[in-house]
Design an enzyme around this catalytic site. Structure first.
Site, mmCIF file in Angstrom:
data_model
loop_
_atom_site.group_PDB
_atom_site.id
_atom_site.type_symbol
_atom_site.label_atom_id
_atom_site.label_comp_id
_atom_site.label_asym_id
_atom_site.label_seq_id
_atom_site.Cartn_x
_atom_site.Cartn_y
_atom_site.Cartn_z
ATOM 1 N N CYS A 386 0.832 -1.210 0.000
ATOM 2 C CA CYS A 386 0.000 0.000 0.000
ATOM 3 C C CYS A 386 0.866 1.260 0.000
ATOM 4 O O CYS A 386 1.378 1.630 -1.033
ATOM 5 C CB CYS A 386 -1.002 -0.026 1.156
ATOM 6 S SG CYS A 386 -2.389 1.060 0.840
ATOM 7 N N HIS A 515 -3.549 -4.807 0.327
ATOM 8 C CA HIS A 515 -2.886 -5.360 1.511
ATOM 9 C C HIS A 515 -2.946 -6.886 1.485
ATOM 10 O O HIS A 515 -3.882 -7.466 2.040
ATOM 11 C CB HIS A 515 -3.577 -4.865 2.786
ATOM 12 C CG HIS A 515 -3.380 -3.420 3.069
ATOM 13 N ND1 HIS A 515 -2.315 -2.952 3.804
ATOM 14 C CD2 HIS A 515 -4.100 -2.328 2.718
ATOM 15 C CE1 HIS A 515 -2.391 -1.628 3.901
ATOM 16 N NE2 HIS A 515 -3.469 -1.226 3.252
ATOM 17 N N GLU A 517 -1.378 -8.907 3.168
ATOM 18 C CA GLU A 517 -1.222 -9.480 4.510
ATOM 19 C C GLU A 517 -2.550 -9.875 5.139
ATOM 20 O O GLU A 517 -2.600 -10.764 5.986
ATOM 21 C CB GLU A 517 -0.454 -8.510 5.421
ATOM 22 C CG GLU A 517 -1.169 -7.217 5.816
ATOM 23 C CD GLU A 517 -0.946 -6.061 4.844
ATOM 24 O OE1 GLU A 517 -0.648 -6.329 3.659
ATOM 25 O OE2 GLU A 517 -1.077 -4.889 5.273
#
Ligand code: GLN
Length: 543
Positions: A386, A515, A517
């Site tokens: 990001c 993102h 993650e």
């Protein structure tokens, strides 16, 4: 009808109530039940999106675009499911809907009171989430610590649910037992007080999960049992462990799932934690330790360093390490330090990979850009998430394309080269001060260039990833930047939004506007993190 388990916290926060909730969910799921989890946060904020990450930790984003507490991330990772907006509530959210209903005359002229209307709304929300998730068992984590003023109405809701259906609701208190250095003995008194606090709101815990640095011994189990009115076998030892993914397996050493199911009058079906155990041991058997440097800024809290703001990134790195069968060591690097001392940047040589995670505002930006430049020039695997992707774009524009002072309008509104600028529609929201839940949020599709490293890692060309941002790659600079070698291998299906940047001639240089993650799970590690870790391992092996 779902069964309900409430997890409450005693003594102090931060001892692993979220991981306990997620782990209890895991062991029940492993017994063949459909499980979901709900997080209740006592603050007035409607969601976690407007909170400072240093204070509150990571803002986790769900598929459906809710900005939640980081515990929701733990639930998703342990349970391997997508948690929905319905499974998260705050005091603000509850009051907001009660007030709205009152304005809509839905209480039909009644005097709307804090009790019972607020707890009834909480119960309504819990049941709705359970129903929508089709859960056999719903675990509800009540944030904060018992004895606090703030969560009292949520405890009251839990008490009411138990009063109405005693066979369908049980309580787990997660407590902490200190072992003061000077004494060298584990003390039970704070836990005894915590249980009394819970009793004072009309709740008797069925289980006490005893968090501590050490395992609980017999004398202390007995003591807690007698003074807290809980059967000895229901006092669960929960010592510190090497990794949070060991917790479910530790709970099972105490036969916790069987005990819970018996109390809930459910059958203890055969358990399957095979895959989980395999994952859990994958890293710990390795002799190789890959070193990752994470260059961020939300670490410092007074004298303490707290990596909480990046918890999903850290977990995703660990999942990828397990997948590559290596150990991983992550260092938190405050990007400010490179701004103060430019020579310090050379320390990045010792890392096998560098991550620049998400962020907001100008503080620390120039240090991050210096780190990205170093990673690019020295061929250290780099992964930008990001803000990390946006800053990598800026670095490339400045140092490869010669667009001196290229910047983002987020922190330099009048820059000559706004390679990152505000997204359509976002400026209006900012001008109206509409900050809450208005970023580009949740899952969006993305189409990959088949020849890119990203596509090869994903093994497919259409993906969906979660977002949380207001700024984006400025298309006016596409040509200038790609001409100098920047690849844009991931675009929105209408090709209007740049979602990924990549460099060839580099072992691993990828930045994502999304993102990744948030969707990495221990049993399904994210392909880009796996690729990043593989590149880091290659660098490690060459040393
Ligand atoms: N501050 C940037 C934006 O709003 C990046 C956000 C982030 O890293 N989550 O676009």
């Amino acid at each position: 009808m779902s069964k309900y388990i409430f997890t409450l916290g005693g003594v102090m926060s931060g001892v692993g109530k979220g991981v306990t909730t997620a782990s209890v969910g895991k062991i029940l799921q492993a017994r063949g039940y459909t499980v979901t989890a709900i997080k209740i946060d006592p603050y007035v904020n409607v969601d976690a999106g407007t909170m400072n990450p240093v204070e509150h930790g990571e803002v986790f984003v769900t598929e459906d675009g809710d900005e939640t507490d980081q515990d929701i991330g733990n639930y998703e990772r342990f349970l391997g499911i997508d948690i929905k907006r319905d499974n998260y509530m705050t005091t603000g959210r509850v009051y907001q809907s009660v007030i709205q209903r009152e304005r809509n005359l839905e209480y039909k002229g009644q005097c709307v009171e804090v009790v019972p209307h607020i707890p009834e709304e909480v119960i309504h929300r819990i049941k709705k989430a359970a129903r929508k998730s089709k859960a056999d068992i719903t675990i509800v984590e009540i944030g904060g610590t018992v004895g606090e003023y703030q969560n009292i109405l949520f405890l009251e809701a839990a008490r009411m649910m138990h009063y109405r259906n005693p066979d369908d609701v049980l309580f787990i208190l997660v407590s902490y037992l200190p072992v003061p250095g000077k004494l060298g003995e584990m003390k039970t008194k704070p836990t005894q007080y915590a249980v009394r606090q819970v009793n004072s709101v009309g709740i008797q815990p069925d289980f006490v999960v005893c968090r501590s640095t050490e395992p609980l011994d017999e004398p202390r189990k007995k003591k807690i049992s007698v003074f807290c009115n809980v059967r000895k076998e229901d006092i669960i030892s929960a010592p510190d462990v090497e990794s949070i993914y060991h917790v479910p397996v530790n709970f099972e050493k105490e036969k916790l799932s069987e005990k819970i199911l018996t109390k809930l009058k459910l059958k203890a079906k055969k358990q399957d934690l095979k895959e989980w155990k395999k994952m859990m041991n994958a890293s710990s058997r390795s002799k190789k330790t890959v070193k990752i440097g994470m260059v961020g800024k939300y670490f410092a809290s007074g004298h303490f360093i707290l990596p909480d703001a990046y918890i999903s990134v850290i977990e995703a790195v660990k999942h990828a390490a397990a997948e590559n069968k290596v150990r991983v060591d992550i260092d938190w690097i405050n990007s400010d330090s490179y701004e103060k001392n430019k020579k310090k940047i050379k320390e990045l040589d010792k890392y096998d990979g560098i991550i620049v995670p998400g962020g907001f505002g100008y503080r620390g930006v120039e240090g991050k850009i210096l780190a990205i430049k170093y990673a690019r020039e020295n061929k250290i695997p780099f992964f930008g998430l990001c803000y990390g992707m946006q800053l990598a774009t800026i670095e490339f524009a400045r140092n490869v394309c010669g667009l001196k002072d290229a910047s983002s309008t987020e922190f330099r509104p009048n820059t000559k080269y706004p390679v990152i600028h505000i997204m359509e529609g976002q400026a209006e929201k900012l001008s109206k001060k509409q900050y809450g839940n208005t970023m580009r949020l949740g899952a969006w599709p993305c189409v990959l260039d088949k020849n890119s490293q990203s596509a090869k890692l994903y093994g497919k060309s259409r993906i969906s990833e979660r977002h949380r941002h207001r700024y984006e790659f400025n298309n006016e600079f596409r040509q200038k930047l790609t001409k100098k070698g920047l690849l844009l291998p991931g675009l929105s299906p209408d090709k209007k939004l740049v979602e990924i940047i990549e460099l060839s001639q580099h072992p691993f240089f990828i930045g994502t506007q999304f993102h990744p993650e948030f969707t990495s799970r221990p049993l399904e590690p994210h392909p880009l993190f796996v690729g990043f870790m593989k590149a880091a391992l290659t660098r490690y092996s060459k040393k």
